[in-house]
Every structure is written in C-alpha cells, then in structure tokens.
Design a protein around this motif. Structure first.
Motif, PDB file in Angstrom:
ATOM      1  N   LEU A   4       7.984  14.645  -5.445  1.00 20.95           N
ATOM      2  CA  LEU A   4       7.331  13.430  -4.986  1.00 20.95           C
ATOM      3  C   LEU A   4       8.238  12.752  -3.970  1.00 20.95           C
ATOM      4  O   LEU A   4       9.444  12.999  -3.961  1.00 20.95           O
ATOM      5  CB  LEU A   4       7.064  12.483  -6.157  1.00 20.95           C
ATOM      6  N   PRO A   5       7.662  11.885  -3.138  1.00 28.53           N
ATOM      7  CA  PRO A   5       8.514  11.163  -2.185  1.00 28.53           C
ATOM      8  C   PRO A   5       9.558  10.337  -2.940  1.00 28.53           C
ATOM      9  O   PRO A   5       9.321   9.905  -4.075  1.00 28.53           O
ATOM     10  CB  PRO A   5       7.542  10.236  -1.447  1.00 28.53           C
ATOM     11  N   SER A   6      10.684  10.105  -2.306  1.00 27.46           N
ATOM     12  CA  SER A   6      11.713   9.266  -2.924  1.00 27.46           C
ATOM     13  C   SER A   6      11.174   7.850  -3.093  1.00 27.46           C
ATOM     14  O   SER A   6      10.191   7.456  -2.448  1.00 27.46           O
ATOM     15  CB  SER A   6      12.970   9.235  -2.049  1.00 27.46           C
ATOM     16  N   VAL A   7      11.823   7.084  -3.957  1.00 24.49           N
ATOM     17  CA  VAL A   7      11.433   5.690  -4.174  1.00 24.49           C
ATOM     18  C   VAL A   7      11.466   4.937  -2.842  1.00 24.49           C
ATOM     19  O   VAL A   7      10.511   4.242  -2.494  1.00 24.49           O
ATOM     20  CB  VAL A   7      12.363   5.016  -5.214  1.00 24.49           C
ATOM     21  N   ARG A   8      12.532   5.098  -2.092  1.00 17.19           N
ATOM     22  CA  ARG A   8      12.657   4.396  -0.807  1.00 17.19           C
ATOM     23  C   ARG A   8      11.567   4.801   0.173  1.00 17.19           C
ATOM     24  O   ARG A   8      10.977   3.968   0.844  1.00 17.19           O
ATOM     25  CB  ARG A   8      14.021   4.676  -0.171  1.00 17.19           C
ATOM     26  N   GLN A   9      11.314   6.113   0.256  1.00 17.72           N
ATOM     27  CA  GLN A   9      10.326   6.606   1.213  1.00 17.72           C
ATOM     28  C   GLN A   9       8.925   6.099   0.858  1.00 17.72           C
ATOM     29  O   GLN A   9       8.195   5.630   1.723  1.00 17.72           O
ATOM     30  CB  GLN A   9      10.326   8.133   1.242  1.00 17.72           C
ATOM     31  N   LEU A  10       8.551   6.189  -0.419  1.00 16.07           N
ATOM     32  CA  LEU A  10       7.221   5.751  -0.826  1.00 16.07           C
ATOM     33  C   LEU A  10       7.077   4.237  -0.673  1.00 16.07           C
ATOM     34  O   LEU A  10       6.033   3.754  -0.229  1.00 16.07           O
ATOM     35  CB  LEU A  10       6.916   6.189  -2.259  1.00 16.07           C
ATOM     36  N   ALA A  11       8.121   3.501  -0.984  1.00 19.66           N
ATOM     37  CA  ALA A  11       8.080   2.040  -0.805  1.00 19.66           C
ATOM     38  C   ALA A  11       7.868   1.698   0.669  1.00 19.66           C
ATOM     39  O   ALA A  11       7.079   0.812   1.001  1.00 19.66           O
ATOM     40  CB  ALA A  11       9.358   1.401  -1.337  1.00 19.66           C
ATOM     41  N   ALA A  12       8.546   2.401   1.547  1.00 20.91           N
ATOM     42  CA  ALA A  12       8.387   2.160   2.987  1.00 20.91           C
ATOM     43  C   ALA A  12       6.981   2.566   3.442  1.00 20.91           C
ATOM     44  O   ALA A  12       6.331   1.832   4.189  1.00 20.91           O
ATOM     45  CB  ALA A  12       9.441   2.928   3.769  1.00 20.91           C
ATOM     46  N   ASP A  13       6.499   3.720   2.979  1.00 19.38           N
ATOM     47  CA  ASP A  13       5.173   4.199   3.374  1.00 19.38           C
ATOM     48  C   ASP A  13       4.069   3.235   2.940  1.00 19.38           C
ATOM     49  O   ASP A  13       3.092   3.030   3.666  1.00 19.38           O
ATOM     50  CB  ASP A  13       4.882   5.579   2.775  1.00 19.38           C
ATOM     51  N   LEU A  14       4.214   2.679   1.726  1.00 19.19           N
ATOM     52  CA  LEU A  14       3.181   1.793   1.182  1.00 19.19           C
ATOM     53  C   LEU A  14       3.436   0.316   1.471  1.00 19.19           C
ATOM     54  O   LEU A  14       2.601  -0.530   1.158  1.00 19.19           O
ATOM     55  CB  LEU A  14       3.059   1.999  -0.336  1.00 19.19           C
ATOM     56  N   ALA A  15       4.604   0.032   2.050  1.00 21.40           N
ATOM     57  CA  ALA A  15       5.011  -1.351   2.345  1.00 21.40           C
ATOM     58  C   ALA A  15       4.985  -2.213   1.086  1.00 21.40           C
ATOM     59  O   ALA A  15       4.432  -3.308   1.067  1.00 21.40           O
ATOM     60  CB  ALA A  15       4.135  -1.952   3.443  1.00 21.40           C
ATOM     61  N   ILE A  16       5.584  -1.668   0.018  1.00 15.50           N
ATOM     62  CA  ILE A  16       5.711  -2.429  -1.228  1.00 15.50           C
ATOM     63  C   ILE A  16       7.148  -2.333  -1.717  1.00 15.50           C
ATOM     64  O   ILE A  16       7.932  -1.505  -1.251  1.00 15.50           O
ATOM     65  CB  ILE A  16       4.728  -1.942  -2.319  1.00 15.50           C
ATOM     66  N   ASN A  17       7.497  -3.182  -2.663  1.00 13.75           N
ATOM     67  CA  ASN A  17       8.851  -3.271  -3.183  1.00 13.75           C
ATOM     68  C   ASN A  17       9.255  -1.959  -3.858  1.00 13.75           C
ATOM     69  O   ASN A  17       8.479  -1.389  -4.626  1.00 13.75           O
ATOM     70  CB  ASN A  17       8.904  -4.434  -4.180  1.00 13.75           C
TER      71      ASN A  17
END
Length: 139
Positions: free
Chosen positions: A36-49
């Motif tokens: 799965l995408p990393s926490v940082r990558q997914l947070a950036a992709d979804l623009a959420i914390n």
C-alpha cells in the motif's frame, strides 16, 4: 489504489479508508503481498492528515488485513481475503437491513421492494460491466 473520501459525510475518514481497503481485498483489486502507499504518500495524495492514514493502517493491522514490512511499509497479508470477504458481507448485510427497515417503516410492499431491488441491481450491473470487461476471474 484509488480512494474516494467523503469529507462531509457521517463516516470518519479513517473508517472510509479501512472499508475501502477491505472491499478492495475482497474484490481482488488488492491481493496478498501487495504494497500500500506509505502513510506520507497517501496523506499527500488525499490531502488529509497523516495521523488519519496511520490510524486506518493501524486498524487494518489490528484486523489482520495488513502487516508491516520492516523498512518498506504496509503490505496486504496473504491470508486477508477470507476476513475481508466476511467484512464486506457484514457491511452489505447491515446496509440492506437498514434500507429494509426504512422501506418497511415507510410502507413499501414486498412487490415494490423487489421491483426497486431488481431495477437498482440491473442499473449497477450495467454501470460496473465496463469495469469488469475482459475480467475472466468472475466466470
């Protein structure tokens, strides 16, 4: 993997992510061993914390859907399919129960419910048919 997040809905964002990962595993979109995408990558992709993503991943880990790979990130467990299929079935059954309760309380008859169900099922099958075109895993 594509996530669809509803920020103004009643379902918390982390729970939406948990549900979508489980549904993707149950549907075969995500399979055992897939990263799965990393926490940082997914947070950036979804623009959420990033804490929201970390909370979702932690819950998925607790539910034995994901496992960490040291230094690499989170991966879908190879034995997650049965658990995710069961979770999907429970989620759908709960939704059907709520919809039926509302329909019956609203005075709908069995025939009206069947007609509505068949019409919606046909509509959904038509909409999802292009997504599964060429997919022979359902044959």
């Amino acid at each position: 993997m594509f996530f669809s997040i509803e920020t103004s809905g009643d379902i918390p964002i982390y729970e939406q992510i948990v549900r979508q990962v489980k549904l993707a595993v149950a549907d075969g979109v995500l399979s055992g061993g897939q990263m799965l995408p990393s926490v940082r990558q997914l947070a950036a992709d979804l623009a959420i914390n990033s804490n929201t993503i970390a909370r979702a991943y932690q819950e998925l880990q607790n539910d034995r859907v994901l496992e960490p790979l040291r230094g690499r990130g989170m991966v879908v467990r190879r034995d997650a399919l049965a658990r995710c299929t069961k979770a999907r079935n429970t989620l759908v059954a709960d939704g059907v129960r709520r919809a039926l309760a509302d329909a019956i309380a609203g005075g709908m008859t069995r025939d009206e419910l069947r007609e509505l169900f068949e019409a919606e099922l046909a509509k959904q099958e038509k909409q999802t048919a292009p997504l599964h075109a060429g997919d022979d895993s359902c044959d």
